[in-house]
Structures are given as C-alpha cells and as structure tokens.
Design a protein around this motif. Structure first.
Motif, PDB file in Angstrom:
ATOM      1  N   THR A  95     -37.400  10.804  32.033  1.00 25.79           N
ATOM      2  CA  THR A  95     -38.420  10.855  32.518  1.00 25.79           C
ATOM      3  C   THR A  95     -38.988  12.593  31.733  1.00 25.79           C
ATOM      4  O   THR A  95     -40.677  12.364  31.474  1.00 25.79           O
ATOM      5  CB  THR A  95     -38.949  11.007  34.269  1.00 25.79           C
ATOM      6  N   ARG A  96     -38.876  13.453  31.974  1.00 26.52           N
ATOM      7  CA  ARG A  96     -38.888  14.351  30.428  1.00 26.52           C
ATOM      8  C   ARG A  96     -38.651  13.594  29.421  1.00 26.52           C
ATOM      9  O   ARG A  96     -40.380  14.724  28.140  1.00 26.52           O
ATOM     10  CB  ARG A  96     -37.868  15.094  30.412  1.00 26.52           C
ATOM     11  N   GLY A  97     -38.805  13.123  28.746  1.00 26.84           N
ATOM     12  CA  GLY A  97     -38.628  12.758  26.939  1.00 26.84           C
ATOM     13  C   GLY A  97     -39.624  11.740  26.767  1.00 26.84           C
ATOM     14  O   GLY A  97     -40.774  12.299  25.937  1.00 26.84           O
ATOM     15  N   LEU A  98     -39.878  10.855  27.750  1.00 29.27           N
ATOM     16  CA  LEU A  98     -40.298   9.896  26.911  1.00 29.27           C
ATOM     17  C   LEU A  98     -41.619   9.049  28.066  1.00 29.27           C
ATOM     18  O   LEU A  98     -42.143   8.016  27.946  1.00 29.27           O
ATOM     19  CB  LEU A  98     -39.677   8.115  27.084  1.00 29.27           C
ATOM     20  N   GLY A  99     -42.292  10.140  29.791  1.00 29.64           N
ATOM     21  CA  GLY A  99     -42.793  10.118  30.391  1.00 29.64           C
ATOM     22  C   GLY A  99     -42.734   9.401  31.847  1.00 29.64           C
ATOM     23  O   GLY A  99     -41.776   8.623  31.480  1.00 29.64           O
ATOM     24  N   VAL A 102     -42.181   5.583  31.645  1.00 26.67           N
ATOM     25  CA  VAL A 102     -41.216   5.281  30.987  1.00 26.67           C
ATOM     26  C   VAL A 102     -39.121   5.322  32.098  1.00 26.67           C
ATOM     27  O   VAL A 102     -38.802   4.639  32.308  1.00 26.67           O
ATOM     28  CB  VAL A 102     -40.697   5.358  29.710  1.00 26.67           C
ATOM     29  N   GLY A 103     -40.057   6.014  32.785  1.00 26.03           N
ATOM     30  CA  GLY A 103     -38.868   6.793  33.200  1.00 26.03           C
ATOM     31  C   GLY A 103     -38.722   6.267  35.054  1.00 26.03           C
ATOM     32  O   GLY A 103     -37.892   5.524  35.428  1.00 26.03           O
ATOM     33  N   ILE A 104     -39.400   5.223  35.421  1.00 30.31           N
ATOM     34  CA  ILE A 104     -39.782   4.703  36.678  1.00 30.31           C
ATOM     35  C   ILE A 104     -39.026   3.663  35.895  1.00 30.31           C
ATOM     36  O   ILE A 104     -38.532   2.457  36.967  1.00 30.31           O
ATOM     37  CB  ILE A 104     -40.957   4.696  36.809  1.00 30.31           C
ATOM     38  N   GLY A 105     -39.876   3.153  35.337  1.00 29.15           N
ATOM     39  CA  GLY A 105     -38.589   1.680  34.854  1.00 29.15           C
ATOM     40  C   GLY A 105     -37.593   2.033  34.819  1.00 29.15           C
ATOM     41  O   GLY A 105     -36.481   0.856  34.925  1.00 29.15           O
ATOM     42  N   ALA A 106     -36.903   3.236  33.630  1.00 28.79           N
ATOM     43  CA  ALA A 106     -35.727   3.678  33.910  1.00 28.79           C
ATOM     44  C   ALA A 106     -34.475   3.689  34.821  1.00 28.79           C
ATOM     45  O   ALA A 106     -33.126   2.916  35.473  1.00 28.79           O
ATOM     46  CB  ALA A 106     -35.638   4.916  33.045  1.00 28.79           C
ATOM     47  N   ALA A 107     -35.620   3.920  36.307  1.00 24.94           N
ATOM     48  CA  ALA A 107     -35.647   4.326  37.219  1.00 24.94           C
ATOM     49  C   ALA A 107     -34.458   2.612  37.827  1.00 24.94           C
ATOM     50  O   ALA A 107     -33.272   2.485  38.169  1.00 24.94           O
ATOM     51  CB  ALA A 107     -35.534   5.085  38.638  1.00 24.94           C
ATOM     52  N   LEU A 108     -36.052   2.021  38.233  1.00 25.90           N
ATOM     53  CA  LEU A 108     -35.069   0.554  38.409  1.00 25.90           C
ATOM     54  C   LEU A 108     -34.614   0.069  37.571  1.00 25.90           C
ATOM     55  O   LEU A 108     -33.145  -1.116  38.245  1.00 25.90           O
ATOM     56  CB  LEU A 108     -36.775  -0.230  38.698  1.00 25.90           C
ATOM     57  N   LEU A 109     -34.578   0.284  36.576  1.00 24.71           N
ATOM     58  CA  LEU A 109     -33.243  -0.381  34.896  1.00 24.71           C
ATOM     59  C   LEU A 109     -31.516  -0.523  35.919  1.00 24.71           C
ATOM     60  O   LEU A 109     -30.861  -0.892  35.784  1.00 24.71           O
ATOM     61  CB  LEU A 109     -33.747  -0.579  33.656  1.00 24.71           C
ATOM     62  N   TYR A 477     -46.157  10.056  42.288  1.00 28.12           N
ATOM     63  CA  TYR A 477     -46.331   9.444  40.615  1.00 28.12           C
ATOM     64  C   TYR A 477     -46.448  11.294  40.119  1.00 28.12           C
ATOM     65  O   TYR A 477     -45.763  11.401  39.156  1.00 28.12           O
ATOM     66  CB  TYR A 477     -47.791   9.032  40.421  1.00 28.12           C
ATOM     67  N   ALA A 478     -47.397  11.456  40.443  1.00 31.27           N
ATOM     68  CA  ALA A 478     -47.401  12.846  40.062  1.00 31.27           C
ATOM     69  C   ALA A 478     -45.646  14.157  40.632  1.00 31.27           C
ATOM     70  O   ALA A 478     -45.295  14.736  39.468  1.00 31.27           O
ATOM     71  CB  ALA A 478     -48.360  14.077  40.472  1.00 31.27           C
ATOM     72  N   GLU A 479     -45.202  14.074  41.522  1.00 31.72           N
ATOM     73  CA  GLU A 479     -44.143  14.184  41.339  1.00 31.72           C
ATOM     74  C   GLU A 479     -42.679  13.925  41.347  1.00 31.72           C
ATOM     75  O   GLU A 479     -41.537  13.633  41.494  1.00 31.72           O
ATOM     76  CB  GLU A 479     -43.676  15.237  42.870  1.00 31.72           C
ATOM     77  N   PHE A 480     -42.904  12.733  39.863  1.00 24.13           N
ATOM     78  CA  PHE A 480     -41.922  11.681  40.360  1.00 24.13           C
ATOM     79  C   PHE A 480     -40.599  12.379  38.916  1.00 24.13           C
ATOM     80  O   PHE A 480     -41.281  12.329  38.010  1.00 24.13           O
ATOM     81  CB  PHE A 480     -42.208  10.057  39.720  1.00 24.13           C
ATOM     82  N   ALA A 481     -39.239  12.629  39.447  1.00 22.63           N
ATOM     83  CA  ALA A 481     -38.407  13.521  38.680  1.00 22.63           C
ATOM     84  C   ALA A 481     -38.416  14.561  38.095  1.00 22.63           C
ATOM     85  O   ALA A 481     -38.511  15.223  37.102  1.00 22.63           O
ATOM     86  CB  ALA A 481     -38.466  12.556  37.956  1.00 22.63           C
ATOM     87  N   ALA A 482     -39.568  15.294  39.739  1.00 17.97           N
ATOM     88  CA  ALA A 482     -39.690  16.668  39.337  1.00 17.97           C
ATOM     89  C   ALA A 482     -38.482  17.743  39.255  1.00 17.97           C
ATOM     90  O   ALA A 482     -37.980  16.963  40.185  1.00 17.97           O
ATOM     91  CB  ALA A 482     -41.321  16.790  40.212  1.00 17.97           C
ATOM     92  N   GLU A 483     -38.844  18.554  38.817  1.00 21.27           N
ATOM     93  CA  GLU A 483     -37.980  19.809  39.107  1.00 21.27           C
ATOM     94  C   GLU A 483     -37.863  20.363  40.514  1.00 21.27           C
ATOM     95  O   GLU A 483     -39.133  20.613  40.676  1.00 21.27           O
ATOM     96  CB  GLU A 483     -37.880  20.722  38.181  1.00 21.27           C
ATOM     97  N   PRO A 484     -36.345  20.626  41.142  1.00 21.26           N
ATOM     98  CA  PRO A 484     -36.957  21.144  42.469  1.00 21.26           C
ATOM     99  C   PRO A 484     -37.692  22.286  42.074  1.00 21.26           C
ATOM    100  O   PRO A 484     -36.498  23.083  40.921  1.00 21.26           O
ATOM    101  CB  PRO A 484     -35.088  21.420  42.122  1.00 21.26           C
TER     102      PRO A 484
END
Length: 486
Positions: A95-99, A102-109, A477-484
C-alpha cells in the motif's frame, strides 16, 4: 471515521508476538520463532520426496536458489521496515509503495493465499497420520477423520490464545530438527549408499526443467519468513535486529533444507533415489532413517512428522486469523470477524470462520473421492503458493516506488538495485512454475487453468473492492493500512 487497526503487523502475528515486552527480543529469539513456524520436518519428509522425484538429484540446489532469491528480496524489504513503523504486513508495504487499490488487492490475495497454504496441508496431515498409525499400530484409518480431528485441534489451539501456540512451536522445533540431524549424522558416518557425492550441485543436474517444480516447493517452504518484521516493537535494537533475524532465518532454512535433501539423496544413491521416491514418496525419509539409524528412530520420526504438521497448521491458522482480524478492523471484511475473546484475547471469530472454511474444503475433496496428498494438498496449495509469490513480487516492486516518494538516507543498493533484482528473480520463478505447473499438480489442463487463474482473479476482486470502498465508504478507504497514531 477512525478505524482501529491492530497495527498492520498483527495480520501475520505468529504465536507469542503480542505478549512479549518491548525490547525483550534479540536476533536469535526472532529467528527462532520464524524457523519454528516453518516446520522443517513437514517440509522435508512431507514434501521434499516429491521435489526429488520431479526435479531429480539437483533438487537441493533449488532450495539454495530460493534462499538466495529471498535473501536479495529481504534487503529492500527490511530497509523499508525501518520506515514503516506499523510492521510486517505485506499489504501494508505494498500500500505504501503502490497505493491503496493495489494494497487492498494484495490484502485479499494474502488472505486467500495463506488459506490455500493451510487448508491444503490438512491433506498432508491426513496422509502422514494414516501412514503413521499404520506403521506404529498396524491400524488402517480413513483419511477424513484425521483431517477433521486436525481441524478441531488447530481451531482449539487458535482459540486458546497466541501463547499456547508459541510454546507448542518451540518444543516441536527442537524435536523435528533433532530427528533430521540424527538422520544426517547416520548417513555421513556410514558414507551414504555409494560414498558422498556433490553431483546434486553440478550444472547438468540443476539446469533441467524439473528445477522449476523444485522452486515451487522451495519457495513455499520459506512461507512466513517475512514475519520477522512484526517483532519490530519487541526487538532490542530493531534497525539491526530485524534485518539480522531475517537473514538468519532465510540463511538457516535455505542451507538446512538443501543439506537435508542432499543427505537423503546420498542415503539411497544418485541413481537409485528417483526410483525410491517414485515407489514410495511418503516413506522415503522413514526408509532412510531406518537403514542408517534404526527402526526406533523411524518410529520417532513418524510421531514428530505428525506433530510438525500440526505446528505448521497452527502457525498458518494464527496468521490467517490475524489477517482476518486486521481486515475486519480496517472495515474491508465484516466487522463481526474482528471480535476478540474476552478471556483468551484471541481473534476467535476469525478463527471459527477459518476452521469452518477448512472443513468445507476438506469435506468437498473427500466427497469427490480425492486423494489427500496428490489432490487436497497439491491442488489447494497451488493457488495459495502462487498468491504468496505474487505478494512477494508486488512487495519487491513497492520498495523502489516507496523510496522515490519519501526523503531518506538509504543507499541505492538497498532501495533500488536489490529490490529490482529480487523482482526479476521472483518474476522468473513465477514464470517457470506456471509453465511447468502440470508437473507440480499432475492435473488436467482445465484444473491447472483454474488453479493458476485463482490468484489473479482474487487480486482483481480486491481492486474492484478498493474502487467500491473509495466510492461508497471513503473514510474506510482513506484509513486503510494507515500508520498507527503514536
């Protein structure tokens, strides 16, 4: 809307991670947790005979190649871990590198990939359990009750909490590693079947089509090594300890796997081992240890084989539960999956769902008259393995993309050269595995097409989900994989 996330690290939190004190772990401690979750005896006695059968006597080199590739990958991955304080989620890095899409797709994957890797292993548990009961007690037990008993046991282990898992994994690692070392000692002392040979590492035996199949087994054997970074907050000196533990885990596993596979080849001889593996792949290691150590050691190996598989299943189960928990708290999966048990502090709702899914898949394969090893294990593992391959590839690509957008003082070797090299190596490995998938699965073209297509389809579903979240639930969506928040 603020989404509470278990710090992206918890999506793959192995046993014990959440209970350890800050600054309590050194390099050896973290590497130990990772190696214990890898379940070396399961990888060797359970799967390596098939790698030898399909890849030939060059199989040990496949494990070295996989280890070297992942060591190169780890350079960029651990460098990025210094800047991603939330820890070890593959999807967080992507998510940090590719947005976010892609990060949400990677999470399901990741969720589907780890489920595939775990549920398939219930087929190995059934096969190994059936063989062990016959060898030890002369009993012939159908494979389904063994798989279902394993599902219940693993579900209970996850429900009881992460501490329970850590203690189990630690004890079993010592037992299973010890029995493999005992086998190696017996073969080395007696000089193998015809003297010790280095032919396994000769180019003529490595550069063959079967090596692509070995790579599939070898990369799968390292599954979970990336979890070293989740211990960042528990490490004494995370900027040094986490990379060292990652390299130590990869180095140990790569060398140990290659050494043990080479040992079992020496036990039978370069000319004879393929025929022995073809005749009885499940009994290859047991026959070797009987010949070179004794029948009592084979009995112990049968016991440790089953317990090693259980340890592997427990590690996968805990990882999957924390993926489900993290994604539920992110708002990507139903919130009900994020429930925590008030006493055991375990993600019990995600655990129940994962156990139920495993039961459905196991029962479906049994109803279809499938073989637990050739079909349940290999067919269900295949999309999981490819999914995790793709995750590693995306994570490698994410590293240089991330460092292009942030200010840093890291060197070009770590932020550009190593991750790009890793991406090329991983893409090559994925291509080789896909083009030789029929050797790996032994299935029809139709089945192989479904198995290969599962991971890309899951990823595309994730992209569609990201589009829907951005439109319908923009706060999630905006908070997905956000830094704590500190």
């Amino acid at each position: 809307m603020s989404v509470t996330t278990p710090d992206a690290s918890e999506e793959s939190t192995p046993p014990a991670a959440a209970t350890l004190r800050s600054g309590s772990l050194g390099t050896a401690d973290i590497a130990f947790f990772v190696v214990s979750a890898a379940a070396p005896l399961t990888v060797m006695a359970g799967v390596a005979p098939l790698a030898i059968l399909l890849g030939g006597i060059g199989a040990p080199a496949g494990y070295l190649i996989a280890g070297i590739t992942l060591a190169v990958f780890a350079i960029g991955f651990t460098t990025m871990s210094r800047h991603i304080k939330s820890g070890g989620a593959f999807y967080a890095y992507i998510t940090r590198g590719l947005g976010r899409p892609v990060g949400i797709g990677a999470a399901l994957l990741a969720l589907v990939g780890y489920n595939g890797m775990e549920i398939g292993v219930y087929g190995l548990l059934a096969s190994a359990g059936k063989d062990s009961l016959h060898a030890l007690f002369g009993a012939d037990v159908p494979w389904l009750p063994i798989s279902l008993a394993g599902l219940l046991l693993i579900g209970y282990g996850g429900f009881r909490s992460i501490d329970f898992g850590a203690k189990v994994l630690g004890v079993l690692l010592l037992a299973e590693t010890g029995i493999l070392v005992l086998l190696a000692g017996g073969v080395l002392v007696k000089g193998g079947a015809h003297g010790l040979s280095g032919a396994s590492f000769a180019p003529d035996n490595v550069l063959v089509s079967g090596t692509a199949v070995v790579l599939a087994f070898a990369f799968a054997a390292f599954t979970g090594f990336e979890s070293t970074v989740i211990y960042r907050r528990e490490a004494r000196d995370p900027e040094r300890t986490v990379p060292r533990a990652t390299y130590a885990a990869i180095g140990f596993l790569g060398l140990f796997y290659a050494f043990v596979v080479w040992i079992v080849i020496q036990a039978f001889g370069n000319e004879e081992v393929i025929a022995a593996a073809a005749k009885d792949p499940g009994g290859l290691f047991f026959s070797a240890i009987t010949t070179y150590v004794g029948g009592w050691a084979a009995d112990l190996m049968h016991i440790f084989m089953v317990t090693s598989i259980i340890a592997s299943l427990l590690a996968f189960h805990n990882a999957i539960n924390r993926y489900g928990l993290a994604l539920a708290e992110e708002g990507v999966l139903p919130r009900s999956l994020g429930r925590i048990h008030p006493r055991h502090r375990s993600p019990y709702a995600a655990g129940i769902a994962q156990t139920a899914l495993g039961a459905v898949v196991v029962l479906a394969f049994w109803a279809a008259g499938a073989d637990p090893y050739q079909q349940l294990l290999l067919w269900v593992n295949t999309p999981g393995m490819l999914g995790l391959f793709i995750l590693q590839l995306l994570a490698a690509i994410a590293v240089p993309c991330y460092f292009r957008r942030v200010r840093h003082q890291e060197g070009t070797l770590r932020t550009v050269v190593a991750p790009i090299a890793a991406a090329v190596l991983l893409a090559t490995a994925i291509g080789l595995v896909i083009t030789h998938i029929d050797l790996f699965t032994g299935a029809s073209t139709t089945v192989n097409t479904v198995l290969i297509g599962t991971a890309p389809v899951v990823f595309l579903v994730g992209l569609a989900l990201a589009w829907w979240l951005r439109r319908e639930r923009p706060e999630v969506y905006a908070e997905f994989a956000a830094e704590p928040t500190p």
